[in-house]
Write a protein that holds these residues in place. Structure first.
Motif, PDB file in Angstrom:
ATOM      1  N   GLY A  74       0.830  -1.212   0.000  1.00 30.00           N
ATOM      2  CA  GLY A  74       0.000   0.000   0.000  1.00 30.00           C
ATOM      3  C   GLY A  74       0.858   1.253   0.000  1.00 30.00           C
ATOM      4  N   ILE A  75       1.838   1.289   0.910  1.00 28.94           N
ATOM      5  CA  ILE A  75       2.697   2.469   1.013  1.00 28.94           C
ATOM      6  C   ILE A  75       3.536   2.627  -0.250  1.00 28.94           C
ATOM      7  CG2 ILE A  75       4.666   3.435   2.266  1.00 28.94           C
ATOM      8  CD1 ILE A  75       3.408   2.093   4.809  1.00 28.94           C
ATOM      9  N   PHE A  76       4.040   1.520  -0.739  1.00 31.58           N
ATOM     10  CA  PHE A  76       4.841   1.555  -1.954  1.00 31.58           C
ATOM     11  C   PHE A  76       4.016   2.127  -3.111  1.00 31.58           C
ATOM     12  CE2 PHE A  76       6.588  -0.581  -5.774  1.00 31.58           C
ATOM     13  CZ  PHE A  76       7.843  -0.020  -5.744  1.00 31.58           C
ATOM     14  N   PHE A  77       2.783   1.657  -3.197  1.00 29.11           N
ATOM     15  CA  PHE A  77       1.898   2.137  -4.254  1.00 29.11           C
ATOM     16  C   PHE A  77       1.665   3.649  -4.124  1.00 29.11           C
ATOM     17  CE2 PHE A  77      -2.501   3.342  -5.199  1.00 29.11           C
ATOM     18  CZ  PHE A  77      -2.485   3.191  -6.577  1.00 29.11           C
ATOM     19  N   LEU A  78       1.431   4.120  -2.901  1.00 26.57           N
ATOM     20  CA  LEU A  78       1.178   5.550  -2.698  1.00 26.57           C
ATOM     21  C   LEU A  78       2.381   6.400  -3.112  1.00 26.57           C
ATOM     22  CD1 LEU A  78      -0.800   5.554   0.658  1.00 26.57           C
ATOM     23  CD2 LEU A  78      -1.676   5.889  -1.654  1.00 26.57           C
ATOM     24  N   ILE A  79       3.572   5.897  -2.807  1.00 30.16           N
ATOM     25  CA  ILE A  79       4.769   6.634  -3.214  1.00 30.16           C
ATOM     26  C   ILE A  79       4.846   6.725  -4.737  1.00 30.16           C
ATOM     27  CG2 ILE A  79       7.305   6.554  -3.256  1.00 30.16           C
ATOM     28  CD1 ILE A  79       7.161   5.319  -0.431  1.00 30.16           C
ATOM     29  N   VAL A  80       4.615   5.586  -5.386  1.00 22.44           N
ATOM     30  CA  VAL A  80       4.698   5.568  -6.854  1.00 22.44           C
ATOM     31  C   VAL A  80       3.664   6.523  -7.458  1.00 22.44           C
ATOM     32  CG1 VAL A  80       4.337   4.132  -8.898  1.00 22.44           C
ATOM     33  CG2 VAL A  80       5.680   3.264  -6.991  1.00 22.44           C
ATOM     34  N   VAL A  81       2.437   6.482  -6.898  1.00 22.43           N
ATOM     35  CA  VAL A  81       1.387   7.354  -7.421  1.00 22.43           C
ATOM     36  C   VAL A  81       1.770   8.830  -7.255  1.00 22.43           C
ATOM     37  CG1 VAL A  81      -0.960   8.164  -6.973  1.00 22.43           C
ATOM     38  CG2 VAL A  81      -0.509   5.745  -7.209  1.00 22.43           C
ATOM     39  N   ASN A  82       2.356   9.157  -6.103  1.00 22.99           N
ATOM     40  CA  ASN A  82       2.747  10.546  -5.866  1.00 22.99           C
ATOM     41  C   ASN A  82       3.818  11.017  -6.832  1.00 22.99           C
ATOM     42  OD1 ASN A  82       1.284  11.900  -3.768  1.00 22.99           O
ATOM     43  ND2 ASN A  82       1.947  10.233  -2.464  1.00 22.99           N
ATOM     44  N   VAL A  83       4.785  10.149  -7.086  1.00 23.84           N
ATOM     45  CA  VAL A  83       5.833  10.528  -8.041  1.00 23.84           C
ATOM     46  C   VAL A  83       5.214  10.708  -9.426  1.00 23.84           C
ATOM     47  CG1 VAL A  83       7.933   9.740  -9.210  1.00 23.84           C
ATOM     48  CG2 VAL A  83       7.685   9.439  -6.745  1.00 23.84           C
ATOM     49  N   TYR A  84       4.315   9.796  -9.769  1.00 28.48           N
ATOM     50  CA  TYR A  84       3.635   9.870 -11.062  1.00 28.48           C
ATOM     51  C   TYR A  84       2.883  11.190 -11.198  1.00 28.48           C
ATOM     52  CZ  TYR A  84       0.149   8.661 -14.630  1.00 28.48           C
ATOM     53  OH  TYR A  84      -0.670   8.651 -15.726  1.00 28.48           O
ATOM     54  N   PHE A  85       2.179  11.581 -10.144  1.00 25.04           N
ATOM     55  CA  PHE A  85       1.438  12.845 -10.209  1.00 25.04           C
ATOM     56  C   PHE A  85       2.373  14.049 -10.225  1.00 25.04           C
ATOM     57  CE2 PHE A  85      -2.537  10.659  -8.490  1.00 25.04           C
ATOM     58  CZ  PHE A  85      -3.058  10.550  -9.764  1.00 25.04           C
ATOM     59  N   SER A  86       3.496  13.960  -9.528  1.00 22.81           N
ATOM     60  CA  SER A  86       4.472  15.064  -9.591  1.00 22.81           C
ATOM     61  C   SER A  86       4.956  15.263 -11.017  1.00 22.81           C
ATOM     62  CB  SER A  86       5.680  14.776  -8.697  1.00 22.81           C
ATOM     63  OG  SER A  86       5.306  14.808  -7.362  1.00 22.81           O
ATOM     64  N   ILE A  87       5.182  14.146 -11.706  1.00 24.36           N
ATOM     65  CA  ILE A  87       5.629  14.238 -13.102  1.00 24.36           C
ATOM     66  C   ILE A  87       4.529  14.874 -13.951  1.00 24.36           C
ATOM     67  CG2 ILE A  87       6.295  12.884 -15.131  1.00 24.36           C
ATOM     68  CD1 ILE A  87       7.545  10.867 -13.101  1.00 24.36           C
ATOM     69  N   LYS A  88       3.283  14.412 -13.716  1.00 26.70           N
ATOM     70  CA  LYS A  88       2.140  14.968 -14.449  1.00 26.70           C
ATOM     71  C   LYS A  88       2.020  16.474 -14.200  1.00 26.70           C
ATOM     72  CE  LYS A  88      -0.090  11.919 -16.871  1.00 26.70           C
ATOM     73  NZ  LYS A  88      -0.229  12.142 -18.310  1.00 26.70           N
ATOM     74  N   VAL A  89       2.134  16.864 -12.927  1.00 22.59           N
ATOM     75  CA  VAL A  89       1.999  18.286 -12.578  1.00 22.59           C
ATOM     76  C   VAL A  89       3.108  19.100 -13.242  1.00 22.59           C
ATOM     77  CG1 VAL A  89       2.144  19.955 -10.685  1.00 22.59           C
ATOM     78  CG2 VAL A  89       0.742  17.922 -10.431  1.00 22.59           C
ATOM     79  N   SER A  90       4.317  18.543 -13.298  1.00 22.06           N
ATOM     80  CA  SER A  90       5.415  19.255 -13.959  1.00 22.06           C
ATOM     81  C   SER A  90       5.098  19.476 -15.434  1.00 22.06           C
ATOM     82  CB  SER A  90       6.719  18.466 -13.841  1.00 22.06           C
ATOM     83  OG  SER A  90       7.068  18.317 -12.497  1.00 22.06           O
ATOM     84  N   THR A  91       4.573  18.440 -16.068  1.00 25.12           N
ATOM     85  CA  THR A  91       4.208  18.570 -17.484  1.00 25.12           C
ATOM     86  C   THR A  91       3.137  19.642 -17.657  1.00 25.12           C
ATOM     87  OG1 THR A  91       4.564  16.201 -17.650  1.00 25.12           O
ATOM     88  CG2 THR A  91       3.469  17.245 -19.502  1.00 25.12           C
ATOM     89  N   LEU A  92       2.114  19.579 -16.795  1.00 22.13           N
ATOM     90  CA  LEU A  92       1.024  20.549 -16.895  1.00 22.13           C
ATOM     91  C   LEU A  92       1.528  21.967 -16.652  1.00 22.13           C
ATOM     92  CD1 LEU A  92      -1.785  18.574 -15.058  1.00 22.13           C
ATOM     93  CD2 LEU A  92      -1.667  19.098 -17.481  1.00 22.13           C
TER      94      LEU A  92
END
Lengths: 142, 246
Positions: A74-92
């Motif tokens: 669960g925690i591992f997944f949350l970390i991955v999701v957060n990094v993924y969203f950080s990348i998305k936010v950077s693109t946006l």
């Protein structure tokens, strides 16, 4: 895992699954973001029903109890999701910056063309003349 | 009507008190140069004052930061076929008297980017302690990475040729402040950098946080951010200045 834990995990994951599907159906959540959550919810369903698999994973990763396997993933997944969203936010952020710069340049050309045509625009009606105070007026257009 | 080949850009945020003086200074030393003020979402009358002083004005829809405003100017210059670009701050800190000398270096082909440095000669300019330490540290790193002396990596007083500003108009440019990392990036892209000595005045806009990054970055965060930026910059491939030219 006790039957109580099993039932709770099953109910929670099915509720999550239904919620995601409903959000996609109402177009509140885009398909490209939904697959991740659907995979997670489906994973929880599988693991709560197929206890042997969970025990096998627990043994493989060296965890002591199956619940900690759940938490770890669960925690591992949350970390991955957060990094993924950080990348998305950077693109946006880059895209919004480019759009705003483009808007300013195009607006300048429009003003230039209107001046050349002898059509002075009314200052207060210009799109980018008066920036709103921080955050103000943003929601109004959503 | 032919457009001049030189564009002077002035990023401005709430500078109604100073921007007209800067524009007049540029018109004195560079008669006939196109002057473009990039109004970065100011809440005062910066746009009207600049326009009244005879500059072209681009207004960004909201405040986007010094680097993003500069980059808007680079994009405008790229689109409109300008060959040389000079950039100067709107708060009166930079004396336009140095622009012709900076432009000469570009015109002679001696450099792609000329940076006006306040530290090449002794001057009475005194930065606050934290800022001085940051400049010293990252000036040293930039000097080491580029193999030439970089005394003032944060100076916003610059002249660029088309090759250089077209490179900066691409997505690689930071939205906040150009610092040692950008200098290293430009050097690694194959652009030639030169510094010239300039005298700077205290900012005419004391409250301005726009032009003074150190007022809102704590030194620790600044050093961390810059170290990371420089490190990542050194990990990237060299070259690339040719790719972005039309």
């Amino acid at each position: 895992m006790t039957p109580r834990q099993q039932i709770f995990a099953l109910i929670a994951s099915i509720a999550l699954l239904l919620f995601i599907v409903e959000m996609v159906r109402r177009r509140k959540l885009r398909e490209e973001y939904s697959w991740l959550w659907i995979v997670v919810a489906a994973g929880i369903v599988v693991l709560s029903v197929w206890f042997d698999l969970l025990q096998w994973i627990t043994f493989q990763i060296g965890a002591v109890v199956p619940v900690s396997t759940f938490f770890m993933f669960g925690i591992f997944f949350l970390i991955v999701v957060n990094v993924y969203f950080s990348i998305k936010v950077s693109t946006l952020t880059t895209q919004v910056k480019n759009l705003a710069q483009r808007l300013a340049i195009l607006d300048h050309y429009v003003q230039e063309a209107r001046r050349a045509a002898g059509d002075e625009p009314a200052g207060e009606n210009r799109a980018v003349d008066a920036p709103p105070a921080d955050g103000e007026g943003v929601e109004a257009h959503v | 009507m032919t457009r001049p080949d030189l564009l002077v850009i002035i990023p401005a945020y709430n500078e109604e008190a100073n921007v007209a003086g800067v524009i007049q200074g540029i018109q004195t030393y560079l008669p006939g140069a196109a002057v473009l003020v990039i109004n970065d979402g100011s809440r005062d009358r910066t746009a009207q004052v600049a326009s009244g002083a005879g500059a072209e004005v681009l207004t960004l829809p909201y405040n986007m930061g010094y680097g993003a405003a500069l980059q808007t100017g680079y994009k405008y210059a790229r689109e409109n076929g300008y060959q040389i670009l000079a950039q100067i701050d709107a708060d009166g800190q930079h004396d336009p008297v140095y622009i012709p000398a900076m432009l000469n270096l570009i015109r002679r082909g001696d450099a792609d980017i000329v940076i006006g440095s306040r530290f090449l000669v002794r001057s009475e300019y005194r930065a606050p302690f934290a800022k001085r330490m940051g400049m010293l540290l990252f000036g040293t790193i930039a000097s080491w990475a580029t193999g030439q002396r970089i005394s003032d990596p944060t100076s916003g007083y610059q002249a660029l040729n088309r090759r250089a500003f077209c490179y900066c108009a691409a997505d690689v440019y930071p939205s906040d402040f150009a610092d040692a990392d950008v200098i290293i990036m430009l050097h690694r892209a194959g652009l030639r950098i030169r510094e010239v000595a300039v005298k700077m005045y205290p900012s005419g806009n004391k409250q301005s946080r726009y032009l003074n990054m150190y007022s809102f970055l704590t030194p620790a965060y600044y050093i961390f951010k810059m170290s990371l930026a420089v490190f990542v910059c050194l990990l990237r491939e060299r070259g690339g200045a040719e790719k972005v030219l039309d």
